[in-house]
Scaffold this motif. Sequence first.
Motif, short mmCIF file in Angstrom:
data_model
loop_
_atom_site.label_atom_id
_atom_site.label_comp_id
_atom_site.label_asym_id
_atom_site.label_seq_id
_atom_site.Cartn_x
_atom_site.Cartn_y
_atom_site.Cartn_z
N VAL A 233 73.51 40.48 -93.62
CA VAL A 233 74.79 39.79 -93.74
C VAL A 233 74.52 38.38 -94.23
O VAL A 233 73.66 37.68 -93.69
CB VAL A 233 75.51 39.73 -92.36
CG1 VAL A 233 76.82 39.00 -92.48
CG2 VAL A 233 75.70 41.14 -91.81
N PRO A 234 75.18 37.93 -95.27
CA PRO A 234 74.91 36.60 -95.81
C PRO A 234 75.25 35.50 -94.82
O PRO A 234 76.14 35.66 -93.98
CB PRO A 234 75.80 36.53 -97.05
CG PRO A 234 76.90 37.51 -96.79
CD PRO A 234 76.27 38.62 -96.00
N GLY B 116 78.03 25.69 -86.86
CA GLY B 116 78.14 24.99 -85.59
C GLY B 116 77.74 25.88 -84.42
O GLY B 116 76.92 25.48 -83.57
N MET B 117 78.28 27.09 -84.38
CA MET B 117 77.95 28.03 -83.31
C MET B 117 76.48 28.42 -83.37
O MET B 117 75.80 28.55 -82.35
CB MET B 117 78.84 29.28 -83.42
CG MET B 117 78.60 30.31 -82.32
SD MET B 117 79.01 29.64 -80.69
CE MET B 117 78.71 31.08 -79.66
N MET B 118 75.99 28.58 -84.59
CA MET B 118 74.58 28.96 -84.77
C MET B 118 73.65 27.88 -84.21
O MET B 118 72.65 28.18 -83.53
CB MET B 118 74.31 29.15 -86.26
CG MET B 118 72.98 29.77 -86.59
SD MET B 118 73.01 31.54 -86.38
CE MET B 118 71.55 32.01 -87.32
N LEU B 119 73.96 26.63 -84.46
CA LEU B 119 73.10 25.54 -83.99
C LEU B 119 73.17 25.40 -82.47
O LEU B 119 72.15 25.11 -81.83
CB LEU B 119 73.50 24.23 -84.67
CG LEU B 119 73.27 24.18 -86.19
CD1 LEU B 119 73.66 22.82 -86.74
CD2 LEU B 119 71.83 24.50 -86.54
N ARG C 258 78.78 38.15 -87.49
CA ARG C 258 78.77 38.00 -88.95
C ARG C 258 77.48 37.41 -89.49
O ARG C 258 77.35 37.20 -90.68
CB ARG C 258 79.95 37.11 -89.39
CG ARG C 258 81.32 37.70 -89.11
CD ARG C 258 82.38 36.85 -89.78
NE ARG C 258 82.41 35.49 -89.28
CZ ARG C 258 83.10 34.49 -89.83
NH1 ARG C 258 83.80 34.73 -90.94
NH2 ARG C 258 83.08 33.29 -89.30
N VAL C 259 76.53 37.14 -88.62
CA VAL C 259 75.29 36.52 -89.05
C VAL C 259 74.15 37.54 -88.98
O VAL C 259 74.07 38.35 -88.06
CB VAL C 259 74.96 35.29 -88.16
CG1 VAL C 259 73.60 34.72 -88.52
CG2 VAL C 259 76.04 34.23 -88.33
N ASP C 260 73.30 37.51 -89.98
CA ASP C 260 72.15 38.39 -90.07
C ASP C 260 71.29 38.25 -88.81
O ASP C 260 70.79 37.17 -88.49
CB ASP C 260 71.35 37.98 -91.31
CG ASP C 260 70.15 38.87 -91.55
OD1 ASP C 260 69.84 39.70 -90.70
OD2 ASP C 260 69.53 38.71 -92.61
N ALA C 261 71.08 39.35 -88.11
CA ALA C 261 70.31 39.31 -86.87
C ALA C 261 68.86 38.90 -87.11
O ALA C 261 68.22 38.34 -86.20
CB ALA C 261 70.36 40.67 -86.18
#
Length: 402
Positions: A4-5, A12-15, A135-138
């Motif tokens: 997933v790109p 923000g959530m990723m960080l 939605r983020v590449d695992a």
Amino acid sequence: MKRVPFIKSDLGMMLILSVLIGIVVGAIDTVFGRILIYLTDFRSEHSLLLIPFLAPAGMIFTYYFLKYGKNSSKGMGLVFKAGHQEEDNIPKRLVPFVILGTWVTHLFGGSAGREGVAIQVGASISLAASSFMKRVDASQFIIMGMAAGFAGLFETPIAASFFALEVLTVGALRYDALLPTLFAAFAADVTSKWLGLEKFSVAIENAPSIDAGIFIKLIILGIIFGLCGGAFSSALNKMKNLFVEKLPNPVRRVGIVGGLLSLLLLLLFSGRYAGLGTNLIDASFSASTINPYDWLLKAVLTILTVAAGFQGGEVTPLFAIGSTLGVVLSSFFGLPTAFVAALGYVSVFGSATNTFLAPIMIGAEVFGFENLPYFFIVSSVAFVFNGNKSIYGNQKVAAILQ
């Protein structure tokens, strides 16, 4: 699993997750590392009593690991497959098993490392956290977790970030995971420092100025260290295949090879080559006695330990192999002992893992950023001359390097 790109709106959530992952992994690294130091010291004081029990202890652990660990016994291979999106899950039970297994290995004298635990624990915890972001590449979380595990244990966050970004596929940096990986690595580093985990560092202050003569010497050293790391990786992979072919039962394999290891470890200077090899690293940088064959015996015993199936890893023994080989070579090249030991410390690790940027930054973070040009030159050459070998059997190589 389809990649997933990266979506910038998720940054923000990723960080936030990356920092939380770094804190958790850094705390686990600290507990694991401090207990490992205690067990290492305890074994050093009671080598003659503990090393003879390496085989039975390894057999008991291996039996229960295979029985209750499910596919977590695949270890680093499972982490790499998840990073390549060939596996969807890393069992959470992997965490206690690999920690306990590494403690067992070191308590009874197996010649192994500790980074395997940190990387596997980090990847497992981070992958579990990926469920919060569909939605983020695992695989980004795998990279993030690997960096956190490495940084929390060795307290080299920049090197840990580059290691995680480049080790899965040589020649293809995962820039999509760059920022969260950096955040996770520094969060783990700060956490383990705050909790009191020791960091190894040495100030190299007598490095020579680079001229034509020194440059040629650095090139030759890079070739030697590259060949050494490549030979280690090749021998390790061949020994693993040989043991699986001749001793297909993992429990029996650990028992037979463990018995041989106990005998060798006791006969060869009563445990000098047992455990991580930090005693050899310390001796390399403190003007203590280093024998011309220390690097070779440490390499052979580490290959036997890891190939047999004992838990731990290879990185810290590689540091020991490189630094002791550097001490031996320093007199031939007329260069300061600690300086060449530092070059070997980083470049043998880099050539054995088939990584380029990580060893350069480990050198800078452990021995001083002012020495970065030397690490760059030697690691560059070592990377080219390692024969494209790696201790990680599931590592892939980008088409451009094939």
